[in-house]
Design an enzyme around this catalytic site. Structure first.
Site, short mmCIF file in Angstrom:
data_model
loop_
_atom_site.label_atom_id
_atom_site.label_comp_id
_atom_site.label_asym_id
_atom_site.label_seq_id
_atom_site.Cartn_x
_atom_site.Cartn_y
_atom_site.Cartn_z
N ASP A 129 0.85 -1.19 0.00
CA ASP A 129 0.00 0.00 0.00
C ASP A 129 0.89 1.25 0.00
O ASP A 129 2.01 1.20 -0.51
CB ASP A 129 -0.94 -0.04 1.21
N ASP A 138 -0.98 3.07 18.25
CA ASP A 138 -1.91 1.95 18.26
C ASP A 138 -1.50 0.83 17.31
O ASP A 138 -2.23 -0.15 17.15
CB ASP A 138 -3.32 2.44 17.90
N HIS A 170 -3.74 6.00 3.54
CA HIS A 170 -4.49 4.83 3.09
C HIS A 170 -3.92 3.54 3.67
O HIS A 170 -4.65 2.71 4.24
CB HIS A 170 -4.47 4.79 1.56
N ASN A 183 -6.65 -4.35 23.24
CA ASN A 183 -6.62 -4.47 24.71
C ASN A 183 -5.49 -3.65 25.33
O ASN A 183 -4.88 -4.06 26.31
CB ASN A 183 -6.47 -5.95 25.10
N ALA A 267 -7.70 -8.32 -8.34
CA ALA A 267 -8.78 -9.08 -7.71
C ALA A 267 -9.40 -10.12 -8.63
O ALA A 267 -9.85 -11.18 -8.18
CB ALA A 267 -9.86 -8.12 -7.21
N TYR A 269 -7.93 -11.75 -11.26
CA TYR A 269 -7.08 -12.81 -11.78
C TYR A 269 -7.60 -14.17 -11.33
O TYR A 269 -8.03 -14.34 -10.18
CB TYR A 269 -5.64 -12.67 -11.26
N SER A 322 -11.32 -1.12 -0.20
CA SER A 322 -10.02 -1.06 0.48
C SER A 322 -10.16 -1.35 1.96
O SER A 322 -9.25 -1.89 2.60
CB SER A 322 -9.39 0.33 0.31
#
Length: 389
Positions: A129, A138, A170, A183, A267, A269, A322
């Protein structure tokens, strides 16, 4: 339709793998004898007898020079294919901040799956990406490093250096859905609390995507997430995915169209290790922007107003397939954590065979179903019991 490509770059592959460096150099000299080029880079190591994939950097940066070079290179019988380095699109829609909670996590029954496992630091997911903001509190604890610690967080395949920091947002958002730390009294949790995520920053072009897949093979990264795609069928990208040793999760695209008719790649293929993911809304409806396809799209996952990580320690809700794909990548990571011996195809089959069937998705996507982590674990347990018996 986006047919944009990188000027000054051509991707090519020989029909067969070369047995020696001398033979390779001789073949390159013949094939490129009429081409003015700066250098040639090996971007994908073939895993079988097919030829390796090379990136040729041309001296002439005029757009037409790419196709002039393609025409000359394609004349040689030793060449399997040659193509432009096409640009891909991020599968992200405009942001409408409608929700402030992780409705997607609840929808796919992730909390019930966490009774089995919240993940493992031994499982790695690569995010091909825009990079990842590895300073975000985080996700910082879940950032990957290579076994010897020589590579930290990931790699920048566009510039071929270690600067894989996200400056777009992104990739960070996608990574948060997969594996934001859980957590920890901070912000959100990813689908897989405990996991290592790799920042695989690419330039939205085919060549750097291929180099990222090659990297994943070299470092045995078992799951890749690709929340992007384009209209152009790249033989090179398909070869790399076919020879990738893991599970490749791809977003179906945001055109609101049928991928069976108007395909989006990667996606669409027909690669055994791809899971193609559509997006749904909280009401279980296919998102208005989401692509679909009874033959080409496998499964649906939450993809509207998905809250996840943003740059500079922030959080934001975004829309798009995405955002749907990383729910599936996180699910695969959980399954791999609990059953480490499962192969990529076994994980794919377990995920797709244990969906929540939705009438809204009938005759729309292959499984007619929504990702269901509770059913996924129940199905996996049953399969493992059958193995033992």
């Amino acid at each position: 339709m986006n047919n944009e490509y990188e000027p000054g770059k051509v991707i090519m592959a020989f029909r067969q793998k070369m047995n020696s460096k001398q033979k390779l150099y001789e073949s390159l000299n013949v094939v490129l004898q009429d081409i003015e080029y700066e250098n040639v880079e090996l971007i994908f190591h073939s895993q079988n007898d097919e030829g390796d994939i090379f990136l040729v950097r041309l001296k002439d940066k005029h757009p037409q020079a790419v196709f002039d070079a393609i025409e000359k290179i394609a004349m040689y019988p030793d060449i399997d294919y040659v193509e432009a380095d096409y640009i891909e699109n991020k599968h992200l829609n405009a942001n409408d901040p409608l929700y402030s909670q992780l409705w997607g996590i609840q929808k796919i029954k992730a909390p019930l799956a966490w009774n089995y496992t919240t993940g493992s630091q031994e499982v790695v997911v690569g995010i091909i990406d825009t990079g990842i903001d590895d300073s975000h509190p985080d996700i910082r604890r879940n950032m990957w490093q290579s076994p010897q610690g020589r590579i930290v967080n990931g790699w920048n395949f566009a510039d071929d250096n270690q600067f894989s920091m996200d400056v777009d947002g992104h990739g960070t958002h996608v990574a948060g859905t997969v594996g934001a730390v859980g957590n920890n009294y901070i912000g959100i949790t990813g689908v897989c609390w405990n996991v290592k995520v790799v920042s695989m920053k690419f330039g939205l072009d085919v060549a750097s995507a291929i180099a990222a897949i090659d990297f994943a093979n070299a470092f045995h990264i078992p799951i890749l997430n690709a929340s992007w795609g384009g209209r152009v069928y790249s033989l090179a990208l398909k070869q790399a995915i076919d020879q990738y040793d893991g599970l490749f999760i791809a977003s179906a695209g945001n055109n609101g169209e049928n991928n069976d008719i108007y395909p989006i790649y990667p996606a669409t293929y027909e690669s055994a290790n791809i899971i193609s993911v559509a997006a749904i809304s909280p009401s279980n409806e296919l998102a208005g922007f989401s692509n679909y396809g009874i033959k080409s799209v496998d499964i649906a996952a939450p993809g509207t107003s998905i809250l996840s990580l943003d740059l500079q320690g922030g959080y934001s809700p975004l829309n798009g397939t995405s955002m749907a794909a990383p729910h599936v990548a996180g699910a695969a990571a959980l399954l791999k954590s609990y059953f480490p011996s499962l192969s990529p195809l076994a994980i794919k089959n377990i995920i797709l065979n244990n969906v929540t069937k939705l009438p809204q998705l009938k005759n729309t996507i292959k499984t007619s179903g929504l990702l269901n982590l509770e059913a996924m674990f129940e199905g996996a347990k049953q399969q493992m019991r059958q193995r033992i018996e």
